[in-house]
Design a protein around this motif. Structure first.
Motif, short mmCIF file in Angstrom:
data_model
loop_
_atom_site.label_atom_id
_atom_site.label_comp_id
_atom_site.label_asym_id
_atom_site.label_seq_id
_atom_site.Cartn_x
_atom_site.Cartn_y
_atom_site.Cartn_z
N UNK A 1 0.87 -1.18 0.00
CA UNK A 1 0.00 0.00 0.00
C UNK A 1 0.90 1.22 0.00
N UNK A 2 1.10 1.79 -1.19
CA UNK A 2 2.09 2.86 -1.37
C UNK A 2 3.46 2.34 -0.93
N UNK A 3 4.01 2.86 0.16
CA UNK A 3 5.33 2.41 0.62
C UNK A 3 5.23 1.54 1.87
N UNK A 4 4.09 0.92 2.07
CA UNK A 4 3.88 0.12 3.28
C UNK A 4 3.61 -1.34 2.92
N UNK A 5 4.20 -2.26 3.70
CA UNK A 5 3.90 -3.68 3.54
C UNK A 5 2.57 -3.95 4.24
N UNK B 1 8.27 -0.01 3.37
CA UNK B 1 9.02 -0.97 2.57
C UNK B 1 10.45 -0.50 2.30
N UNK B 2 10.61 0.80 2.04
CA UNK B 2 11.90 1.33 1.62
C UNK B 2 13.06 0.97 2.50
N UNK B 3 12.82 0.88 3.80
CA UNK B 3 13.90 0.59 4.75
C UNK B 3 14.35 -0.87 4.68
N UNK C 1 9.64 -3.97 -11.25
CA UNK C 1 8.95 -4.25 -12.51
C UNK C 1 7.68 -5.08 -12.30
N UNK C 2 7.66 -5.86 -11.22
CA UNK C 2 6.48 -6.69 -10.97
C UNK C 2 5.25 -5.86 -10.60
N UNK C 3 5.49 -4.71 -10.01
CA UNK C 3 4.38 -3.96 -9.42
C UNK C 3 3.37 -3.45 -10.45
N UNK D 1 -2.54 -9.04 -4.91
CA UNK D 1 -1.13 -9.47 -4.98
C UNK D 1 -0.44 -8.52 -5.96
N UNK D 2 -0.09 -7.33 -5.48
CA UNK D 2 0.35 -6.28 -6.39
C UNK D 2 1.86 -6.07 -6.43
#
Length: 404
Positions: free
Chosen positions: A102-106, A176-178, A195-197, A217-218
């Motif tokens: 979700x944006x930058x969050x797992x 996620x970035x960290x 590339x999968x996203x 499953x993005x």
């Protein structure tokens, strides 16, 4: 002698205020494991060697009698073995989770525990779009899949092996970035993940999942890399033939690599809805044919990762009633046996990830001396003087006829 090892993955926990400072194992109704404690002994075992991550692959390898310091090469190849993928010397296997970002969050390490049918379509799609003669995507089960990468040199292989990769179930709700792959080999992994996203987000399956308010499953998340392991057979190590029952590829992979028979139970899912009763019944039937059975139940661990206290209690109760109960009742009718039930590691609902604390176990049968406890829980296990420094040492003692 008939021997059974029954694993409630991640069953151990920490005291929870809402439960009156008790653990899920404390409050769960577990008459069978408590009866084993009354007839036998409880104790603690260090399933994860110092310096190694408290992962289920490491812990279960240890419990099956194999020192992870000697035999562990990574999670990926264990799962590859189960689905029939041979890893060549110039290849490395990565666990590939289908996750919800979700944006930058797992947001979800399992994409809502996506179905096998949906995940296979998505993995085949990714293999078509991103795969090559050097990179292949393989479907495993649900969100648990694989990517195998062929390298050009030993240096490239070493770089990928040394790349720091974080399990997605350790970072639920975190940025996620960290936690993206880091190191010399990270660039390829980052490229594949990025590339999968857009490909997955536009896929029809995920559009439908979003419409149904299910986690899509993005994105893929790569971790758990490893090279092909070389392990002696279980029969060669311990002199007995046996079987493995699990819905998890890594456990079945260990079984396959060590020459144990893999038994498939209909309805075994690796989640809350797994067929507990079927696992117990199939375990009993297996013991009628061979002398050793290893049964693994994933549900308590999944509940821990989800921070779901009540689901964890229910999973422990089902494990005790249908798996431990069935095997315990059968073995008591046989002439000579030993049975052990244990947690491979703790997955506290408060932490939502694995921790390295020693795991509690209960053992009963031939040559096992009762050590005074009548209730199986973490607190009593910590009071016990029966302590093993490794899972391999515990299993060796369990299988051999010396007293415990």
């Amino acid at each position: 002698m008939k021997i059974a090892i029954l694993v409630g993955d991640g069953m151990s926990d920490y005291p929870i205020e809402e439960l009156g400072a008790k653990t899920p194992l404390d409050v769960a109704k577990i008459p069978n494991m408590n009866e084993m404690a009354k007839a036998g002994a409880i104790g603690l075992v260090k399933t994860v060697p110092a310096g190694m991550k408290p992962a289920s692959d490491v812990a279960n390898l240890s419990i099956l009698g194999y020192d992870p310091k000697t035999y562990y090469t990574g999670r990926g190849p264990l799962e590859a073995a189960n689905i029939g993928i041979e890893i060549a010397e110039d290849e490395i296997a990565f666990r590939c989770n289908l996750v919800t970002a979700n944006n930058d969050t797992m947001a979800d390490y399992s994409a809502g525990h996506i179905s096998d049918k949906e995940s296979k379509i998505l993995m085949d799609f990714l293999d078509k779009k991103l795969g090559s003669d050097k990179i292949r995507f393989y479907h495993g089960k649900s969100y648990r899949n694989l990517v195998v990468i062929k390298v050009r040199s030993k240096d490239d292989l070493g770089a990928l092996m040394k790349t720091s990769c974080t399990p997605p179930h350790d970072i639920t709700g975190k940025a996620i970035g960290k936690y993206l792959p880091k190191g010399k080999g990270a660039s390829l992994l980052l490229k594949l993940m990025a590339e999968s996203r857009p490909l997955l987000e536009k896929h029809e399956i995920n559009k439908v999942r979003v419409d149904l308010k299910e986690n899509p499953a993005n994105m893929i998340w790569l971790w758990g890399q490893g090279t092909n392991p070389n392990m002696p057979s279980f029969k060669g190590m311990f002199g007995v033939e046996g079987s493995v029952i699990s819905a998890v590829d890594l456990v079945n992979g260990i079984g396959k690599l060590t020459g144990l028979e893999l038994i498939s139970v209909p309805g075994a899912t690796g989640y809350y809805d797994t067929n507990y009763q079927g696992k117990g019944e199939y375990a009993v039937n297996a013991l009628k044919k061979k002398d050793f059975i290893f049964v693994h139940v994933e549900a308590p661990d999944e509940a821990g990762h989800n921070g779901d206290m009540r689901a964890k209690i229910t999973a422990i109760e089902n494990f005790d009633k249908y798996v431990v109960g069935a095997v315990w009742r059968y073995l008591k009718q046989t002439g000579s046996f030993r049975i052990m039930a244990l947690s491979d590691h703790a997955t506290p609902v408060s932490a939502r990830t694995h921790v390295s604390d020693p795991a509690p176990f209960v053992i009963a049968g031939d040559g096992v001396t009762h050590n005074g406890f009548t209730v199986f829980n973490e607190a009593n296990a910590k009071l016990s003087k029966l302590i093993f420094r490794s899972g391999a040492a515990l299993t060796s003692a369990l299988i051999k006829t010396g007293k415990l």
